[in-house]
Design an enzyme around this catalytic site. Structure first.
Site, PDB file in Angstrom:
ATOM      1  N   LYS A   1       0.843  -1.201   0.000  1.00 27.60           N
ATOM      2  CA  LYS A   1       0.000   0.000   0.000  1.00 27.60           C
ATOM      3  C   LYS A   1       0.878   1.252   0.000  1.00 27.60           C
ATOM      4  O   LYS A   1       1.934   1.272   0.648  1.00 27.60           O
ATOM      5  CB  LYS A   1      -0.898  -0.035   1.241  1.00 27.60           C
ATOM      6  CG  LYS A   1      -1.970   1.049   1.292  1.00 27.60           C
ATOM      7  CD  LYS A   1      -2.888   0.852   2.511  1.00 27.60           C
ATOM      8  CE  LYS A   1      -3.975   1.911   2.587  1.00 27.60           C
ATOM      9  NZ  LYS A   1      -4.889   1.673   3.725  1.00 27.60           N
TER      10      LYS A   1
ATOM     11  N   SER B   1      -9.811   1.618   2.756  1.00 27.10           N
ATOM     12  CA  SER B   1      -8.984   2.435   1.892  1.00 27.10           C
ATOM     13  C   SER B   1      -7.922   1.653   1.115  1.00 27.10           C
ATOM     14  O   SER B   1      -7.375   2.163   0.144  1.00 27.10           O
ATOM     15  CB  SER B   1      -8.268   3.509   2.720  1.00 27.10           C
ATOM     16  OG  SER B   1      -7.409   2.902   3.667  1.00 27.10           O
TER      17      SER B   1
ATOM     18  N   SER C   1      -9.973  -0.717   6.871  1.00 23.24           N
ATOM     19  CA  SER C   1      -9.389  -0.576   5.537  1.00 23.24           C
ATOM     20  C   SER C   1      -8.710  -1.806   4.947  1.00 23.24           C
ATOM     21  O   SER C   1      -8.380  -1.799   3.767  1.00 23.24           O
ATOM     22  CB  SER C   1      -8.401   0.587   5.515  1.00 23.24           C
ATOM     23  OG  SER C   1      -9.130   1.773   5.402  1.00 23.24           O
TER      24      SER C   1
END
Ligand code: GLN
Length: 455
Positions: free
Chosen positions: A74, A149, A173
């Site tokens: 990420k 997210s 997330s």
């Protein structure tokens, strides 16, 4: 092929790390323009790493737990020399100058990092639509959001662009996009994995964790990244037993599974139907099912968002433009702007007792009550997200966006481990089963996932 089988095949020279990388990279080249899961790629760098692993294997040298696996990271986790933007124009030029602890550990265990994945700006969202790189499509339900997210990491796994991906989970997330994309995602106990090198959203809630298509991928990565880190004083300093052992579990005899009435009540009926089937499966596997009640559910979202605003506001004070290029308030999107403004307002002395202190009190209450519930059961099973993902670009009210998190924020408020795995589908859109357990009982979650996976 299971992720662990792939590592074995690479170690046995039935498949080379280079071939694995090339195969994955081909998928990325074919699909990434449409899906937008990866936002930074460095094939040459990955190729060098893969080649050196192949050489080590040829020489008969020992290789690591992730030997030759392709890994996505990420964009809010520091990896040297990549742009670590957290999908925000604030950091569009910020080049990682060091590796996060989790990255050093992945490299040491011979994982092949191929690139960085898309996300909501500063991880503040549930749809991956607020990214400066544009939205990510959901490979399992095209045209719909992948969740967020960590939407890019979940989509990369769903599209088979990498073997394992890392995400971060502050209020859901990891679990939310895992649910929407039909893959596995795991948020460890707070303090199980080092946060050193992760850009904070809300530091008392943030945890790094893995995504994969099967439990062996989750376990291999946990075995690499979990454990004490002197650079992160919130990490738990205890000996850990291997997570990979949990992936052999096939029976839930002797396990008690709680089902919380209120979690089902706030969830779309069609999703509940799918979840009820999973609960029947848990019972078929030998688990005893126990109905529980958690009336504090209404406190979850307000408590979470108040804490999130205050901690995020404080975390963003360093982005004043001198070091990173842009002043955050001047270039950020509306959701990040909202959090900074409200966080600043709440943080002013005269208001602190009124909001933030109340949120901390509510946090203790939720923690005590939820831990009480967990006393009588090994795991709590239920839906991960209460509704299906919306279509990309559809106008969603802020409160409706926050409502995606109602079932996931509790694990962050309390610090307990939680995961999501595919339970089934509604209208061809994946639906996730969430499992939660007592602090530091991450093993029970993975064992339960393993038993379900074996059906
Ligand atoms: N959707 C939640 C939020 O916007 C959770 C984000 C996360 O876990 N990083 O804060």
């Amino acid at each position: 092929m299971k992720v662990i089988e792939k590592v074995e095949a690479i170690k046995q020279q039935e498949l080379t790390a280079t071939e694995n990388l090339e195969q994955m990279y081909q998928v990325i080249e074919e699909k990434n323009d449409d899906i937008n899961a990866f936002v930074e790629l460095d094939f040459e760098r990955a190729q060098k790493v893969a080649k050196s692993i192949d050489q080590k294997i040829k020489n008969g040298e020992k290789t690591g737990k992730l030997a030759g696996l392709v890994i996505g990271i990420k964009s809010n986790i520091n990896v040297e020399d990549f742009i670590i933007s957290a999908a925000s124009p604030t950091l569009k030029e910020y080049q990682g100058s060091y590796n996060a602890t989790v990255i050093d550990r992945i490299i040491k265990e011979d994982g092949v990092i191929v690139g960085l994945t898309n996300m909501d700006e500063f991880a503040a969202g549930s749809s991956t639509e607020t990214s400066m790189y544009g939205p990510t499509d959901n490979p399992s339900a095209p045209g719909h959001i992948p969740g967020g997210s960590s939407g890019g990491s979940a989509a990369a796994i769903a599209a088979n662009m990498c073997d394992i991906a890392l995400g971060s989970d502050t209020g859901g997330s990891i679990r939310n996009p895992a649910s929407h994309c039909g893959v596995m995602g795991f948020k460890p106990t707070y303090g199980m994995v080092s946060r050193q090198g992760l850009l904070d959203l809300a530091m008392s809630l943030d945890q790094i964790g893995p995504f994969a298509n099967d439990t062996t991928g989750i376990a291999l990565m946990l075995d690499v990244i979990a454990g004490y880190d002197p650079c992160d004083t919130t990490t738990i300093n205890k000996e850990l037993t291997p997570f990979i052992d949990d992936t052999e579990t096939t029976s839930l005899e002797g396990t008690t599974v709680g089902v919380v009435k209120e979690f089902m009540d706030v969830t779309d009926e069609k999703i509940d139907c799918v979840i009820n089937k999973s609960i029947d499966q848990l019972s078929d596997l030998g688990a005893e099912i126990k109905e529980l009640s958690f009336p504090d559910i209404d406190l979850g979202l307000p408590t979470y968002y108040l804490i999130n605003y205050v901690e995020f506001f404080s975390a963003t004070r360093k982005y004043d433009g001198r070091k990173y290029g842009e002043r955050i308030e001047e270039v950020c999107g509306p959701e990040v702007g909202r959090r900074i403004q409200i966080g600043s307002y709440i943080s002013q002395k005269e208001f602190s007792g009124k909001y933030y202190n109340k949120a901390l009190q509510a946090r203790s209450l939720i923690r005590n009550d939820f831990n009480d519930l967990l006393k009588d059961v090994d795991v709590i099973a239920g839906p991960t997200v209460p509704k299906l993902p919306h279509k990309i670009g559809e106008e969603i009210d802020t409160m409706d966006m926050y409502a995606y998190d109602v079932l996931t924020v509790i694990a962050n408020i309390t610090g307990i481990p939680a995961s999501s795995m595919k339970a089934g589908a509604v209208d061809d859109i994946p639906v996730g089963l969430q499992l939660q357990a007592k602090p530091e009982e991450d093993h029970k979650i993975l064992s339960t996932m393993s038993a379900i996976e074996k059906i």
